[in-house]
Design a protein around this motif. Structure first.
Motif, PDB file in Angstrom:
ATOM      1  N   LEU A   1       1.019  -0.658  -6.544  1.00 45.85           N
ATOM      2  CA  LEU A   1       1.658  -1.711  -7.331  1.00 45.85           C
ATOM      3  C   LEU A   1       1.954  -2.871  -6.392  1.00 45.85           C
ATOM      4  N   VAL A   2       1.274  -3.981  -6.623  1.00 50.11           N
ATOM      5  CA  VAL A   2       1.389  -5.156  -5.749  1.00 50.11           C
ATOM      6  C   VAL A   2       1.874  -6.341  -6.578  1.00 50.11           C
ATOM      7  N   VAL A   3       2.892  -7.026  -6.097  1.00 55.41           N
ATOM      8  CA  VAL A   3       3.474  -8.163  -6.808  1.00 55.41           C
ATOM      9  C   VAL A   3       3.319  -9.435  -5.981  1.00 55.41           C
ATOM     10  N   LEU A   4       2.918 -10.511  -6.640  1.00 56.84           N
ATOM     11  CA  LEU A   4       2.923 -11.829  -6.011  1.00 56.84           C
ATOM     12  C   LEU A   4       4.072 -12.639  -6.582  1.00 56.84           C
ATOM     13  N   GLU A   5       4.890 -13.175  -5.708  1.00 58.66           N
ATOM     14  CA  GLU A   5       6.039 -13.988  -6.103  1.00 58.66           C
ATOM     15  C   GLU A   5       6.001 -15.324  -5.358  1.00 58.66           C
TER      16      GLU A   5
ATOM     17  N   LEU B   1       4.181  -3.351  -2.472  1.00 58.92           N
ATOM     18  CA  LEU B   1       4.053  -4.559  -1.654  1.00 58.92           C
ATOM     19  C   LEU B   1       4.421  -5.771  -2.493  1.00 58.92           C
ATOM     20  N   VAL B   2       5.284  -6.613  -1.930  1.00 53.47           N
ATOM     21  CA  VAL B   2       5.614  -7.900  -2.548  1.00 53.47           C
ATOM     22  C   VAL B   2       5.123  -8.993  -1.609  1.00 53.47           C
TER      23      VAL B   2
ATOM     24  N   ASP C   1      12.118  -3.869   2.569  1.00 54.33           N
ATOM     25  CA  ASP C   1      11.036  -3.597   3.523  1.00 54.33           C
ATOM     26  C   ASP C   1       9.642  -3.703   2.922  1.00 54.33           C
ATOM     27  N   ASN C   2       9.532  -3.870   1.604  1.00 54.12           N
ATOM     28  CA  ASN C   2       8.208  -3.993   0.991  1.00 54.12           C
ATOM     29  C   ASN C   2       7.765  -5.448   0.829  1.00 54.12           C
TER      30      ASN C   2
ATOM     31  N   ALA D   1      -2.655   3.086   2.060  1.00 55.54           N
ATOM     32  CA  ALA D   1      -1.430   3.728   2.550  1.00 55.54           C
ATOM     33  C   ALA D   1      -0.628   4.425   1.460  1.00 55.54           C
ATOM     34  N   THR D   2      -0.837   4.056   0.200  1.00 59.75           N
ATOM     35  CA  THR D   2       0.023   4.572  -0.874  1.00 59.75           C
ATOM     36  C   THR D   2      -0.646   5.599  -1.779  1.00 59.75           C
ATOM     37  N   LYS D   3      -1.881   5.969  -1.507  1.00 59.65           N
ATOM     38  CA  LYS D   3      -2.623   6.861  -2.400  1.00 59.65           C
ATOM     39  C   LYS D   3      -1.908   8.175  -2.671  1.00 59.65           C
TER      40      LYS D   3
END
Length: 240
Positions: free
Chosen positions: A15-19, A136-137, A178-179, A206-208
């Motif tokens: 789950l990856v977020v762009l802000e 990850l953000v 930390d993310n 890394a998150t699989k």
């Protein structure tokens, strides 16, 4: 039919977020990232908040386009409800091994509402307690002055330089987790895209085998199950 043991070994997506502040290039990069990562063999889906196609999203769209006026508390909860209504679909993708890239998430909801008079970051976070926590953000940094020079700035309700400065200050307060990774967005599109692609690719690997956490809860178990929020406000608003 896969065995139970095989199901447990299924690798989840990230789950990856762009802000970032308005006009920082998030939406352009999200679309490019989905295409690039899919072409590299990854399974990737894109979500964007607010999702304006739902009944709740259409009310939000009218509000942002200045077609209607709503109480600030109600607007904040509508944005949160818009995220919650899409969580079953988002989590299903991740559980099935698809990486989900999200254009804006709960951090935007907190940062924007807390930029208004009379709202604290703590209150603004409560309605989203228990959402999936991003692996990850990627926060695209751009000064409000730089954003204002980009095309289209000022078309929507919140695109005002002074307001965006307050939003940026709130993002800074949220960025200690930390993310988060702070990324300078004042560069050409392709250079920025390459940098973001490398970071996401590393996160996918890394998150699989790890569990998906929950957002803003006191703790989260390794399966990603939400820990019950003890504040009455958080319990009630999460049901909106």
């Amino acid at each position: 039919m896969p065995s139970t043991s095989s199901s447990r070994l299924m690798k989840r997506g990230a789950l990856v977020v762009l802000e970032g502040v308005d006009r920082s290039g998030k939406s352009t990069q999200c679309k490019m990232l989905k295409d690039t990562l899919n072409n590299q063999g990854h399974s990737v889906e894109l979500f964007r908040f607010p999702e304006r196609s739902t009944a709740i999203g259409k009310v939000i769209a009218d509000y942002l386009a200045k077609k209607c006026e709503l109480d600030d508390h109600a607007v904040h909860l509508l944005f949160s409800a818009n995220r919650w209504e899409l969580m079953p679909d988002l989590k299903k993708h991740i559980e099935n091994g698809t990486t989900v890239i999200v254009d804006r998430y709960a951090y935007s909801g907190a940062a924007f509402t807390a930029a208004k008079p009379g709202f604290s970051l703590d209150w603004c976070k409560q309605a989203d307690v228990g959402l999936p926590r991003p692996d990850l953000v990627l926060f695209l940094t751009l000064t409000p002055e730089q954003a204002a020079r980009r095309g289209g700035f000022g078309d929507e309700r919140y695109e005002q330089t002074d307001f965006q400065k307050r939003v940026a200050a709130n993002y800074s307060k949220l960025s200690g987790e930390d993310n988060w990774k702070m990324i300078d967005a004042d560069k050409d599109i392709d250079t920025l895209h390459t940098e973001l692609t490398q970071l996401i690719t590393s996160t996918i690997a890394a998150t699989k085998s790890s569990g998906l956490g929950t957002l803003w809860t006191p703790a989260s178990d390794c399966s990603g199950s939400p820990v019950k929020e003890k504040t009455r406000l958080g319990q009630e608003e999460a049901l909106v």
